[in-house]
Design a protein around this motif. Structure first.
Motif, PDB file in Angstrom:
ATOM      1  N   THR A  52       1.203 -19.638  -8.524  1.00  0.00           N
ATOM      2  CA  THR A  52       2.652 -19.618  -8.731  1.00  0.00           C
ATOM      3  C   THR A  52       3.029 -18.633  -9.831  1.00  0.00           C
ATOM      4  OG1 THR A  52       2.853 -21.933  -8.038  1.00  0.00           O
ATOM      5  CG2 THR A  52       4.676 -21.012  -9.309  1.00  0.00           C
ATOM      6  N   ALA A  53       2.283 -18.667 -10.939  1.00  0.00           N
ATOM      7  CA  ALA A  53       2.583 -17.796 -12.076  1.00  0.00           C
ATOM      8  C   ALA A  53       2.459 -16.325 -11.702  1.00  0.00           C
ATOM      9  CB  ALA A  53       1.657 -18.124 -13.240  1.00  0.00           C
ATOM     10  N   VAL A  54       1.382 -15.965 -11.016  1.00  0.00           N
ATOM     11  CA  VAL A  54       1.179 -14.571 -10.627  1.00  0.00           C
ATOM     12  C   VAL A  54       2.274 -14.117  -9.666  1.00  0.00           C
ATOM     13  CG1 VAL A  54      -0.342 -12.988  -9.384  1.00  0.00           C
ATOM     14  CG2 VAL A  54      -1.309 -14.636 -10.998  1.00  0.00           C
ATOM     15  N   THR A  55       2.599 -14.973  -8.708  1.00  0.00           N
ATOM     16  CA  THR A  55       3.650 -14.633  -7.737  1.00  0.00           C
ATOM     17  C   THR A  55       4.990 -14.422  -8.430  1.00  0.00           C
ATOM     18  OG1 THR A  55       2.526 -15.947  -6.025  1.00  0.00           O
ATOM     19  CG2 THR A  55       4.835 -15.381  -5.638  1.00  0.00           C
ATOM     20  N   ILE A  56       5.321 -15.292  -9.374  1.00  0.00           N
ATOM     21  CA  ILE A  56       6.593 -15.194 -10.081  1.00  0.00           C
ATOM     22  C   ILE A  56       6.650 -13.935 -10.949  1.00  0.00           C
ATOM     23  CG2 ILE A  56       7.982 -16.234 -11.922  1.00  0.00           C
ATOM     24  CD1 ILE A  56       7.263 -18.961 -10.764  1.00  0.00           C
ATOM     25  N   PRO A  85      -5.685 -15.953  -0.602  1.00  0.00           N
ATOM     26  CA  PRO A  85      -7.155 -16.130  -0.596  1.00  0.00           C
ATOM     27  C   PRO A  85      -7.784 -16.049  -1.982  1.00  0.00           C
ATOM     28  CG  PRO A  85      -6.479 -14.658   1.170  1.00  0.00           C
ATOM     29  CD  PRO A  85      -5.282 -14.848   0.289  1.00  0.00           C
ATOM     30  N   SER A  86      -7.179 -15.307  -2.897  1.00  0.00           N
ATOM     31  CA  SER A  86      -7.716 -15.185  -4.254  1.00  0.00           C
ATOM     32  C   SER A  86      -7.623 -16.511  -5.015  1.00  0.00           C
ATOM     33  CB  SER A  86      -6.959 -14.092  -5.022  1.00  0.00           C
ATOM     34  OG  SER A  86      -7.120 -12.831  -4.403  1.00  0.00           O
ATOM     35  N   PHE A  87      -6.766 -17.417  -4.512  1.00  0.00           N
ATOM     36  CA  PHE A  87      -6.612 -18.729  -5.138  1.00  0.00           C
ATOM     37  C   PHE A  87      -7.051 -19.834  -4.172  1.00  0.00           C
ATOM     38  CE2 PHE A  87      -3.824 -15.862  -7.385  1.00  0.00           C
ATOM     39  CZ  PHE A  87      -3.939 -16.245  -8.706  1.00  0.00           C
ATOM     40  N   ASP A  88      -7.957 -19.449  -3.271  1.00  0.00           N
ATOM     41  CA  ASP A  88      -8.524 -20.387  -2.283  1.00  0.00           C
ATOM     42  C   ASP A  88      -7.490 -20.933  -1.317  1.00  0.00           C
ATOM     43  OD1 ASP A  88     -10.996 -19.990  -3.433  1.00  0.00           O
ATOM     44  OD2 ASP A  88     -10.891 -21.792  -4.696  1.00  0.00           O
ATOM     45  N   GLY A  89      -6.421 -20.188  -1.112  1.00  0.00           N
ATOM     46  CA  GLY A  89      -5.419 -20.587  -0.145  1.00  0.00           C
ATOM     47  C   GLY A  89      -5.696 -19.954   1.212  1.00  0.00           C
ATOM     48  N   ALA A  90      -4.856 -20.274   2.194  1.00  0.00           N
ATOM     49  CA  ALA A  90      -5.036 -19.750   3.547  1.00  0.00           C
ATOM     50  C   ALA A  90      -3.970 -18.710   3.856  1.00  0.00           C
ATOM     51  CB  ALA A  90      -4.955 -20.894   4.560  1.00  0.00           C
ATOM     52  N   LYS A  91      -4.401 -17.550   4.336  1.00  0.00           N
ATOM     53  CA  LYS A  91      -3.439 -16.509   4.697  1.00  0.00           C
ATOM     54  C   LYS A  91      -2.705 -16.901   5.981  1.00  0.00           C
ATOM     55  CE  LYS A  91      -3.984 -12.147   4.271  1.00  0.00           C
ATOM     56  NZ  LYS A  91      -4.428 -10.736   4.389  1.00  0.00           N
ATOM     57  N   SER A 130      13.248 -23.005  -8.789  1.00  0.00           N
ATOM     58  CA  SER A 130      12.612 -22.172  -7.774  1.00  0.00           C
ATOM     59  C   SER A 130      11.104 -22.077  -8.032  1.00  0.00           C
ATOM     60  CB  SER A 130      13.221 -20.765  -7.766  1.00  0.00           C
ATOM     61  OG  SER A 130      14.525 -20.778  -7.231  1.00  0.00           O
ATOM     62  N   ALA A 131      10.740 -21.982  -9.312  1.00  0.00           N
ATOM     63  CA  ALA A 131       9.319 -21.942  -9.674  1.00  0.00           C
ATOM     64  C   ALA A 131       8.631 -23.241  -9.268  1.00  0.00           C
ATOM     65  CB  ALA A 131       9.164 -21.703 -11.171  1.00  0.00           C
ATOM     66  N   TYR A 132       9.321 -24.344  -9.465  1.00  0.00           N
ATOM     67  CA  TYR A 132       8.778 -25.652  -9.087  1.00  0.00           C
ATOM     68  C   TYR A 132       8.612 -25.751  -7.569  1.00  0.00           C
ATOM     69  CZ  TYR A 132       8.557 -30.723  -8.360  1.00  0.00           C
ATOM     70  OH  TYR A 132       8.191 -31.983  -7.972  1.00  0.00           O
ATOM     71  N   LEU A 133       9.618 -25.274  -6.835  1.00  0.00           N
ATOM     72  CA  LEU A 133       9.538 -25.285  -5.374  1.00  0.00           C
ATOM     73  C   LEU A 133       8.394 -24.403  -4.880  1.00  0.00           C
ATOM     74  CD1 LEU A 133      13.309 -25.096  -4.299  1.00  0.00           C
ATOM     75  CD2 LEU A 133      11.798 -27.094  -4.302  1.00  0.00           C
ATOM     76  N   LEU A 134       8.220 -23.279  -5.530  1.00  0.00           N
ATOM     77  CA  LEU A 134       7.129 -22.374  -5.162  1.00  0.00           C
ATOM     78  C   LEU A 134       5.779 -23.039  -5.416  1.00  0.00           C
ATOM     79  CD1 LEU A 134       6.837 -19.413  -4.146  1.00  0.00           C
ATOM     80  CD2 LEU A 134       6.487 -18.764  -6.517  1.00  0.00           C
ATOM     81  N   ILE A 151       3.322 -10.122  -0.249  1.00  0.00           N
ATOM     82  CA  ILE A 151       2.476 -10.187  -1.444  1.00  0.00           C
ATOM     83  C   ILE A 151       1.891 -11.587  -1.630  1.00  0.00           C
ATOM     84  CG2 ILE A 151       2.498 -10.072  -3.973  1.00  0.00           C
ATOM     85  CD1 ILE A 151       4.580  -7.816  -3.702  1.00  0.00           C
ATOM     86  N   ALA A 152       2.731 -12.613  -1.457  1.00  0.00           N
ATOM     87  CA  ALA A 152       2.261 -13.996  -1.612  1.00  0.00           C
ATOM     88  C   ALA A 152       1.165 -14.311  -0.606  1.00  0.00           C
ATOM     89  CB  ALA A 152       3.434 -14.964  -1.446  1.00  0.00           C
ATOM     90  N   ASN A 153       1.305 -13.785   0.587  1.00  0.00           N
ATOM     91  CA  ASN A 153       0.299 -14.006   1.620  1.00  0.00           C
ATOM     92  C   ASN A 153      -1.023 -13.321   1.244  1.00  0.00           C
ATOM     93  OD1 ASN A 153      -0.494 -15.065   4.188  1.00  0.00           O
ATOM     94  ND2 ASN A 153      -0.313 -13.002   5.050  1.00  0.00           N
ATOM     95  N   ALA A 154      -0.919 -12.112   0.728  1.00  0.00           N
ATOM     96  CA  ALA A 154      -2.112 -11.372   0.332  1.00  0.00           C
ATOM     97  C   ALA A 154      -2.821 -12.030  -0.853  1.00  0.00           C
ATOM     98  CB  ALA A 154      -1.741  -9.936  -0.014  1.00  0.00           C
ATOM     99  N   LEU A 155      -2.059 -12.671  -1.738  1.00  0.00           N
ATOM    100  CA  LEU A 155      -2.640 -13.302  -2.924  1.00  0.00           C
ATOM    101  C   LEU A 155      -3.347 -14.621  -2.616  1.00  0.00           C
ATOM    102  CD1 LEU A 155       0.210 -12.851  -5.574  1.00  0.00           C
ATOM    103  CD2 LEU A 155      -2.046 -11.782  -5.642  1.00  0.00           C
TER     104      LEU A 155
END
Length: 201
Positions: A162-166, A93-99, A139-143, A87-91
């Motif tokens: 981070t918020a959406v993933t958590i 690109p929606s936050f300009d990250g790299a899959k 854990s949230a901070y590490l994420l 799920i984190a991987n799929a999310l």
């Protein structure tokens, strides 16, 4: 790097450790077998200690309670962890990250470290709640840090990611808890039924 060193570094020097983690090669299988599957056993070991010392609810339900709780929690917990990596991987690109499958798994696995360590002390009444809250926050901070280091999410979007993933992680965990409790209750009722039937013979 040894498991102990990695756990210690991710807890006490996370910023520099995430940079090292990002540069490392490896596999998802190795990440789970060499780290997650070992540390995820800590809560089960803590439950066994609680059973041996007759702390908490373990003294009322006996070994059956321990086995169901420990095994179900361990297996389903690892399953949820793997799901969260997907799920984190799929999310990302929606936050300009790299899959990146491996990077996403690294992020969720290493971010779960505080929870596993705190889970070892889950048999101690009172302390377990405080440790769980502290572990959740850390854990949230590490994420948050990991999202920038390994998933390449921009700093200005890392909080949202981070918020959406958590939130998704929490929902998934509640579902898992419901399943575990259902199994546990069924097991206890089944055991009680067998004991009752034996008493009438």
């Amino acid at each position: 790097m040894s498991l102990i060193d990695r756990a210690k570094n991710i807890l006490f020097s996370p910023k520099t450790e995430w940079a090292k983690i990002d540069a490392e090669q490896g596999s998802i299988m190795g990440l789970f077998t060499g780290y997650a599957m070992i540390l995820a056993a800590l809560p089960a070991i803590g439950t066994l200690v609680g059973f041996a010392l007759s702390f908490g609810p373990y003294r009322y339900f006996g070994m059956n309670y321990f086995l169901v709780t420990a095994v179900a929690g361990y297996v389903i917990g690892l399953g949820i962890l793997y799901l969260m990596g997907i799920i984190a991987n799929a999310l990302a690109p929606s936050f300009d990250g790299a899959k990146n499958d491996l990077s996403a798994m690294k992020m969720v696995v290493y971010s779960a470290t505080p929870g596993w360590i705190a889970g070892f002390f889950g048999f101690i009444p009172g302390l377990n709640i405080l440790l769980s809250l502290a572990a959740f926050g850390y854990s949230a901070y590490l994420l948050y840090l990991g999202s920038q280091a390994v998933m390449k999410v921009p700093e200005n979007k890392a909080v949202g990611y981070t918020a959406v993933t958590i939130i998704i992680w929490i929902i998934a965990s509640f579902v898992v808890m419901a399943v575990i409790m259902s199994i546990l209750i069924s097991s206890i009722i089944g055991t009680a039924g067998l004991v009752g039937a034996a008493a009438y013979r």
